[in-house]
Design a protein around this motif. Structure first.
Motif, short mmCIF file in Angstrom:
data_model
loop_
_atom_site.label_atom_id
_atom_site.label_comp_id
_atom_site.label_asym_id
_atom_site.label_seq_id
_atom_site.Cartn_x
_atom_site.Cartn_y
_atom_site.Cartn_z
N GLY A 6 0.79 -1.38 -0.04
CA GLY A 6 -0.08 -0.03 0.04
C GLY A 6 0.80 1.25 -0.11
O GLY A 6 0.43 2.24 -0.51
N HIS A 7 2.14 1.34 0.56
CA HIS A 7 2.81 2.48 0.47
C HIS A 7 3.64 2.84 -0.69
O HIS A 7 4.14 3.80 -0.99
N MET A 8 3.66 1.58 -1.70
CA MET A 8 4.45 1.89 -2.79
C MET A 8 3.55 2.77 -3.90
O MET A 8 2.39 2.82 -3.75
N GLN A 9 4.58 3.61 -4.64
CA GLN A 9 3.73 4.61 -5.77
C GLN A 9 3.11 3.90 -6.56
O GLN A 9 2.36 4.37 -7.61
N CYS A 10 3.55 2.32 -7.20
CA CYS A 10 3.23 1.69 -8.13
C CYS A 10 1.66 1.43 -8.22
O CYS A 10 1.17 0.89 -7.12
N PRO A 11 1.00 2.05 -9.20
CA PRO A 11 -0.88 1.69 -8.96
C PRO A 11 -1.05 0.23 -9.27
O PRO A 11 -2.10 -0.29 -8.54
N ILE A 12 -0.18 -0.72 -9.55
CA ILE A 12 -0.47 -2.07 -9.52
C ILE A 12 -0.28 -2.63 -8.15
O ILE A 12 -1.20 -3.59 -7.69
N ALA A 13 0.85 -2.31 -7.67
CA ALA A 13 1.10 -2.73 -6.17
C ALA A 13 -0.28 -2.17 -5.13
O ALA A 13 -0.62 -2.98 -4.42
N ARG A 14 -0.61 -0.90 -5.41
CA ARG A 14 -1.43 -0.44 -4.64
C ARG A 14 -2.81 -1.08 -4.77
O ARG A 14 -3.67 -1.37 -4.09
N SER A 15 -2.96 -1.38 -6.21
CA SER A 15 -4.33 -2.04 -6.33
C SER A 15 -4.40 -3.72 -5.98
O SER A 15 -5.21 -3.99 -5.33
N LEU A 16 -3.15 -4.22 -5.93
CA LEU A 16 -3.13 -5.72 -5.16
C LEU A 16 -3.24 -5.55 -3.87
O LEU A 16 -3.52 -6.70 -3.17
N GLU A 17 -2.81 -4.32 -3.11
CA GLU A 17 -3.10 -4.35 -1.50
C GLU A 17 -4.62 -4.29 -1.36
O GLU A 17 -4.77 -4.97 -0.51
N ARG A 18 -5.38 -3.93 -2.38
CA ARG A 18 -6.81 -3.98 -2.24
C ARG A 18 -7.45 -5.42 -2.73
O ARG A 18 -8.37 -5.79 -1.99
N VAL A 19 -7.11 -5.86 -3.49
CA VAL A 19 -7.86 -6.98 -4.27
C VAL A 19 -6.97 -8.27 -4.63
O VAL A 19 -7.34 -9.17 -5.26
N GLY A 20 -5.74 -8.29 -4.31
CA GLY A 20 -4.81 -9.17 -4.56
C GLY A 20 -5.02 -10.58 -3.91
O GLY A 20 -4.37 -11.66 -4.57
N GLU A 21 -5.55 -10.69 -3.01
CA GLU A 21 -5.83 -11.80 -2.19
C GLU A 21 -7.03 -12.40 -3.09
O GLU A 21 -8.11 -11.98 -3.34
N TRP A 22 -6.81 -13.94 -3.36
CA TRP A 22 -7.70 -14.37 -4.33
C TRP A 22 -9.03 -14.37 -4.12
O TRP A 22 -10.08 -14.36 -4.97
N TRP A 23 -9.39 -14.61 -2.72
CA TRP A 23 -10.79 -14.56 -2.37
C TRP A 23 -11.47 -13.37 -2.66
O TRP A 23 -12.79 -13.30 -2.81
N SER A 24 -10.82 -12.46 -2.64
CA SER A 24 -11.18 -11.01 -2.68
C SER A 24 -11.69 -10.65 -4.21
O SER A 24 -12.87 -10.13 -4.31
N ILE A 25 -11.03 -11.20 -5.14
CA ILE A 25 -11.47 -11.13 -6.54
C ILE A 25 -12.74 -11.99 -6.70
O ILE A 25 -13.74 -11.41 -7.43
N LEU A 26 -12.79 -13.09 -6.11
CA LEU A 26 -13.84 -14.02 -6.06
C LEU A 26 -15.20 -13.42 -5.47
O LEU A 26 -16.37 -13.49 -5.96
N ILE A 27 -15.10 -12.61 -4.58
CA ILE A 27 -15.99 -12.09 -3.65
C ILE A 27 -16.39 -11.02 -4.56
O ILE A 27 -17.88 -10.72 -4.77
N LEU A 28 -15.86 -10.21 -5.08
CA LEU A 28 -16.20 -9.01 -5.97
C LEU A 28 -16.89 -9.63 -7.29
O LEU A 28 -17.94 -9.26 -7.74
N ARG A 29 -16.48 -10.88 -7.92
CA ARG A 29 -17.22 -11.38 -9.04
C ARG A 29 -18.53 -11.97 -8.60
O ARG A 29 -19.63 -11.40 -9.28
N ASP A 30 -18.52 -12.53 -7.25
CA ASP A 30 -20.10 -12.77 -6.95
C ASP A 30 -20.84 -11.55 -6.69
O ASP A 30 -22.21 -11.54 -6.85
N ALA A 31 -20.35 -10.30 -6.11
CA ALA A 31 -21.18 -9.30 -6.18
C ALA A 31 -21.54 -8.91 -7.29
O ALA A 31 -22.71 -8.11 -7.36
#
Length: 162
Positions: free
Chosen positions: A7-32
């Motif tokens: 989350g502290h990195m300037q890279c937008p890919i790294a910052r995005s992974l901090e929010r949704v990089g855990e695979w359950w998170s993406i599956l929860i968003l899919r189901d939402a």
């Protein structure tokens, strides 16, 4: 072993992974996106342990991807709905779906994206919002943006292509 935070990195890919990089998170968003909103719906769909689901939903709420809303007063029950930030993740999910169909479905597509009016299959591509020009492997560069610090500028000067 403690997970590293990006989350502290300037890279937008790294910052995005901090929010949704855990695979359950993406599956929860899919189901939402499929319309699920309640804890028991996510639990049944994913076969996820309740304690893990609780942690992932909390993290998605904290990341601003989902909002927790009261839908029943007695007893108090809450549902999880996509926020604007969460809805903005839709193209990423559709891209993952299409990529998964192309790269990891030797038996054929089990889920497709279709035009609801015609039933015609849709193959999403990423395009420039302003010009509509498709982004491809060539012809684009990734450069440091105006908010980049000196370390990011050096890093990007060595890696100009994504």
């Amino acid at each position: 072993m403690e997970r590293k935070s990006y989350g502290h990195m300037q890279c937008p890919i790294a910052r995005s992974l901090e929010r949704v990089g855990e695979w359950w998170s993406i599956l929860i968003l899919r189901d939402a996106f499929y319309g699920l909103t309640r804890f028991d719906q996510f639990e049944a769909s994913l076969g996820i342990a309740p304690n893990m689901l609780t942690r992932r939903l909390k993290a998605l709420v904290e990341a601003g991807m989902l909002e927790r809303r009261l839908y029943q007063e007695r007893p108090p029950r809450r549902e999880y709905v996509l926020t604007e930030r969460g809805r903005d993740f839709r193209p990423v999910l559709l891209s993952l779906l299409a990529w998964g169909n192309r790269q990891f479905a030797p038996e054929g597509r089990s889920v497709e994206i279709v035009d609801p009016a015609t039933g015609r299959g849709i193959d999403p591509v990423l395009v420039d919002r302003e010009t509509g020009i498709p982004l491809s492997e060539s012809g684009i560069r990734v450069v440091a943006g105006p908010a980049a610090d000196e370390a990011m500028r050096r890093h990007m000067s060595r890696r100009p292509n994504l």
